[in-house]
Design a protein around this motif. Structure first.
Motif, mmCIF file in Angstrom:
data_model
loop_
_atom_site.group_PDB
_atom_site.id
_atom_site.type_symbol
_atom_site.label_atom_id
_atom_site.label_comp_id
_atom_site.label_asym_id
_atom_site.label_seq_id
_atom_site.Cartn_x
_atom_site.Cartn_y
_atom_site.Cartn_z
ATOM 1 N N ASN A 177 17.993 -0.979 -8.176
ATOM 2 C CA ASN A 177 17.248 -0.113 -9.091
ATOM 3 C C ASN A 177 17.609 1.344 -8.776
ATOM 4 O O ASN A 177 17.627 1.738 -7.606
ATOM 5 C CB ASN A 177 15.734 -0.346 -8.937
ATOM 6 C CG ASN A 177 14.958 0.492 -9.945
ATOM 7 O OD1 ASN A 177 14.692 1.669 -9.724
ATOM 8 N ND2 ASN A 177 14.618 -0.102 -11.061
ATOM 9 N N GLN A 206 16.522 -11.051 -17.458
ATOM 10 C CA GLN A 206 16.668 -11.219 -16.006
ATOM 11 C C GLN A 206 17.375 -10.059 -15.315
ATOM 12 O O GLN A 206 17.007 -9.657 -14.234
ATOM 13 C CB GLN A 206 17.341 -12.553 -15.729
ATOM 14 C CG GLN A 206 16.347 -13.673 -16.004
ATOM 15 C CD GLN A 206 16.994 -15.024 -16.109
ATOM 16 O OE1 GLN A 206 18.118 -15.223 -15.668
ATOM 17 N NE2 GLN A 206 16.292 -15.966 -16.701
ATOM 18 N N GLN A 207 18.409 -9.529 -15.966
ATOM 19 C CA GLN A 207 19.037 -8.352 -15.368
ATOM 20 C C GLN A 207 19.522 -7.394 -16.452
ATOM 21 O O GLN A 207 20.210 -7.807 -17.386
ATOM 22 C CB GLN A 207 20.206 -8.774 -14.484
ATOM 23 C CG GLN A 207 20.681 -7.639 -13.628
ATOM 24 C CD GLN A 207 21.434 -8.107 -12.400
ATOM 25 O OE1 GLN A 207 22.501 -8.680 -12.527
ATOM 26 N NE2 GLN A 207 20.909 -7.833 -11.218
ATOM 27 N N GLY A 260 11.602 -8.122 -19.705
ATOM 28 C CA GLY A 260 11.775 -9.147 -18.671
ATOM 29 C C GLY A 260 13.087 -9.899 -18.727
ATOM 30 O O GLY A 260 13.206 -10.984 -18.140
ATOM 31 N N LYS A 307 11.499 -1.294 -11.932
ATOM 32 C CA LYS A 307 11.474 -2.751 -12.126
ATOM 33 C C LYS A 307 12.714 -3.341 -11.485
ATOM 34 O O LYS A 307 13.807 -2.791 -11.625
ATOM 35 C CB LYS A 307 11.468 -3.084 -13.624
ATOM 36 C CG LYS A 307 10.117 -2.910 -14.264
ATOM 37 C CD LYS A 307 10.126 -3.457 -15.673
ATOM 38 C CE LYS A 307 8.751 -3.796 -16.118
ATOM 39 N NZ LYS A 307 8.369 -5.141 -15.964
ATOM 40 N N LYS A 308 12.486 -4.489 -10.851
ATOM 41 C CA LYS A 308 13.595 -5.099 -10.110
ATOM 42 C C LYS A 308 14.752 -5.503 -11.011
ATOM 43 O O LYS A 308 15.902 -5.549 -10.587
ATOM 44 C CB LYS A 308 13.070 -6.366 -9.419
ATOM 45 C CG LYS A 308 12.522 -6.132 -8.056
ATOM 46 C CD LYS A 308 12.597 -7.457 -7.300
ATOM 47 C CE LYS A 308 11.772 -7.344 -6.037
ATOM 48 N NZ LYS A 308 10.772 -8.375 -5.916
ATOM 49 N N ASN A 309 14.411 -5.849 -12.270
ATOM 50 C CA ASN A 309 15.474 -6.336 -13.163
ATOM 51 C C ASN A 309 16.295 -5.212 -13.796
ATOM 52 O O ASN A 309 17.233 -5.460 -14.522
ATOM 53 C CB ASN A 309 14.885 -7.242 -14.259
ATOM 54 C CG ASN A 309 13.878 -6.518 -15.134
ATOM 55 O OD1 ASN A 309 13.349 -5.471 -14.746
ATOM 56 N ND2 ASN A 309 13.602 -7.051 -16.295
ATOM 57 N N ASP A 359 20.014 -14.152 -19.421
ATOM 58 C CA ASP A 359 20.509 -13.778 -18.093
ATOM 59 C C ASP A 359 20.709 -12.264 -17.907
ATOM 60 O O ASP A 359 20.199 -11.683 -16.965
ATOM 61 C CB ASP A 359 21.792 -14.550 -17.751
ATOM 62 C CG ASP A 359 22.854 -14.420 -18.827
ATOM 63 O OD1 ASP A 359 22.557 -13.819 -19.883
ATOM 64 O OD2 ASP A 359 23.974 -14.902 -18.625
ATOM 65 N N GLY A 360 21.441 -11.635 -18.811
ATOM 66 C CA GLY A 360 21.659 -10.214 -18.556
ATOM 67 C C GLY A 360 22.262 -9.470 -19.733
ATOM 68 O O GLY A 360 22.894 -10.052 -20.609
ATOM 69 N N THR A 363 12.804 -13.667 -21.555
ATOM 70 C CA THR A 363 12.762 -13.739 -20.081
ATOM 71 C C THR A 363 13.764 -14.774 -19.552
ATOM 72 O O THR A 363 14.013 -14.839 -18.360
ATOM 73 C CB THR A 363 11.348 -14.103 -19.573
ATOM 74 O OG1 THR A 363 11.016 -15.388 -20.104
ATOM 75 C CG2 THR A 363 10.309 -13.087 -20.007
ATOM 76 N N ALA A 370 14.455 -3.888 -19.999
ATOM 77 C CA ALA A 370 13.886 -4.296 -18.707
ATOM 78 C C ALA A 370 12.409 -4.646 -18.885
ATOM 79 O O ALA A 370 11.902 -5.604 -18.290
ATOM 80 C CB ALA A 370 14.046 -3.178 -17.690
#
Ligand code: GLC
Length: 494
Positions: free
Chosen positions: A168, A130-131, A128, A150-152, A22-23, A19, A125
């Protein structure tokens, strides 16, 4: 420590660290998988429908055409996978055969997100990160709705004013686009099929045969935002997982077209790395029938270090060895998948392609080779493999990523019943003078002067709900876990 204890101790820290990552970006092939569970009765019906007799079926399996021009070719591929327990994907060569199959095969049991990029995006995703930035060549409604809410999980898109936004996929308001299903024919271990006087098969392994007709992915179409703004994407991520070359179709693109497509991806990778030199690039293989495509990919690997890492399964290991000029080793493995040669092959690939990392996710035993310059604490590498095995076990049991690993580990001590490949590997490494090691069977570590070798007995699931995508689950989870642990390790070292 026993392997049960290793497994038990690996996942809490990784779940937390993921979590904080970063991405990750995943490109390029995303699609909808139509999953059909076949059994011997439905296969026999199909053999009857396309009019194959037992002799021609047998001969055609031996020839292993690797492409579907007519419905009968589908049956041949499916039967070959049933008989041999091997996974394969064949591309359907025309629209007519694709529609015949859609109309004449049993009704799919489920529709799931497919393609390496699609599968990995949802999984990562869920953890968790972050992106998670996903690429897709098209966005038909049915595919859009299979992405997690999911927002990420985002795709890069230009809004009406031309501004790059990360959103998304389900939130995008765009017109429906053409949809092409990949037909996933799942077969079950121990199912028996009798046909004519000669054919008596027992399916050795839960497995699948994939038939694909997907023009946008056949051309490896790349989204605008990835082409124009790869630098912006690179800034947001630590890892970039790429795949999709296996679907490139020479018939459509010609040799020049193929080279152009591969060069396009290579130049995207180059630009991303230039923008962010620490960006880690992983290439996930998928069984590739076209030797010319394979040659081009590995020519690029050799010349420019475009990918830091490669992930593959047993079949893809053999294809890769053939493509890098290790024909004898590849042929030997094709006849007998001996762990001594498997390990040799993994090391050869790292040397010849100048890789920092190579991950083989074979059934029952994962092998990870890491160059010593790139290695962090060896336990961290090994733990990321165990974590991947837990994630894949859960996916095989439930189809989902629930992160309820304590429940899985409460089961009888599966990890102490070592799989055959792990036992064979341990026996070889222990007896060999080539490797530096101590207690390999208990810790899974060995070394050469240049490389760290980690191997684990992976958990075997008896009755998976389906097998498609498990390799992608293992590769992406192990990589993400390693990136997350590396971040923490580097921070602590400072
Ligand atoms: C290939 C197939 C896709 C499937 C995936 C699973 O990319 O084209 O349909 O979901 O493999 O690994």
């Amino acid at each position: 420590m026993s392997w049960s204890q290793i497994y038990n101790s690996c996942y809490q820290e990784i779940l937390k660290e993921l979590t904080r990552l970063d991405g990750i970006a995943v490109g390029f092939n995303t699609n909808v998988d139509a999953i059909i569970e076949f059994n011997s009765t439905t296969i026999l019906e199909l053999i009857g429908k396309v009019g194959l007799d037992s002799l021609s079926l047998y001969e055609r399996i031996l020839k292993w055409k690797g492409a579907i021009d007519k419905p009968a070719d589908f049956v041949v591929g499916l039967c070959g996978c049933f008989e041999k327990g091997k996974a394969s994907e064949w591309l359907i060569q025309n629209d007519e055969t694709y529609h015949y199959l859609l109309n004449n095969l049993p009704i799919p049991n489920s529709f799931r997100i497919g393609g390496q990029a699609g599968i990995m995006a949802n999984i990562l995703a869920e953890f968790g990160i972050q992106q998670v930035i996903v690429h897709t060549a098209t966005l038909p409604y049915q595919l859009t709705n299979l992405f997690l809410k999911k927002k990420n999980l985002v795709i890069p898109y230009y809004d009406k004013k031309g501004k790059l936004t990360f959103i998304n996929p389900r939130k995008l308001k765009i017109k429906d686009q053409p949809l092409y299903f990949h037909i996933i024919a799942e077969v079950k271990r121990n199912d028996t099929l009798h046909f004519g006087d000669t054919i008596k098969w027992k399916c050795p392994r839960d497995n699948r045969f994939i038939a694909t007709y997907d023009p946008p992915n056949f051309e490896l179409q790349i989204m605008d935002a990835f082409q124009k703004d790869i630098e912006v994407i690179a800034e947001r991520i630590s890892g970039f997982i790429i795949s999709g070359f296996h679907m490139l179709e020479q018939k459509r693109l010609g040799k020049t077209g193929l080279i152009e497509k591969i060069d396009t991806i290579v130049s995207l990778v180059e630009r991303a790395k230039k923008q962010k030199p620490s960006l880690f690039i992983h290439l996930e293989l998928s069984s590739t029938k076209n030797d010319f495509v394979l040659d081009q990919i590995y020519k690029n690997s050799k010349t420019g270090e475009y990918w830091d890492s490669i992930g593959c399964n047993e079949r893809e290991l053999i294809e890769l060895l053939r493509a890098i000029g290790e024909k004898k080793l590849a042929n030997d493995l094709n006849k007998d998948f001996q762990q001594e040669n498997v390990l040799l092959g993994c090391l050869k690939i790292c040397e010849k392609l100048n890789l920092k990392r190579f991950h083989l996710h074979q059934f029952g035993c994962y092998i990870l080779i890491v160059s010593k310059e790139h290695a962090i604490d060896r336990e961290l590498h090994r733990n990321s493999l165990c974590f991947a095995s837990l994630a894949a076990t859960e996916k095989a049991l439930t189809g989902e990523i629930l992160q309820a690993y304590d429940l899985i580990l409460e089961q009888p001590a599966f990890t102490e019943k070592f799989s055959k490949p792990f036992r064979e590997l341990a026996k070889h490494i222990t007896a060999s003078e080539t490797y530096i090691k101590a207690n390999f069977i208990l810790n899974g570590f060995a070394e050469t002067p240049e490389y760290l070798i980690c191997a684990i007995p992976s958990i075997i699931v008896d009755k998976p709900v389906f097998t498609v995508g498990l390799g992608d689950t293992i590769s992406s989870t192990a990589l993400a876990a390693e990136l997350a642990l590396r971040k923490k390790y580097m921070k602590n070292k400072k």
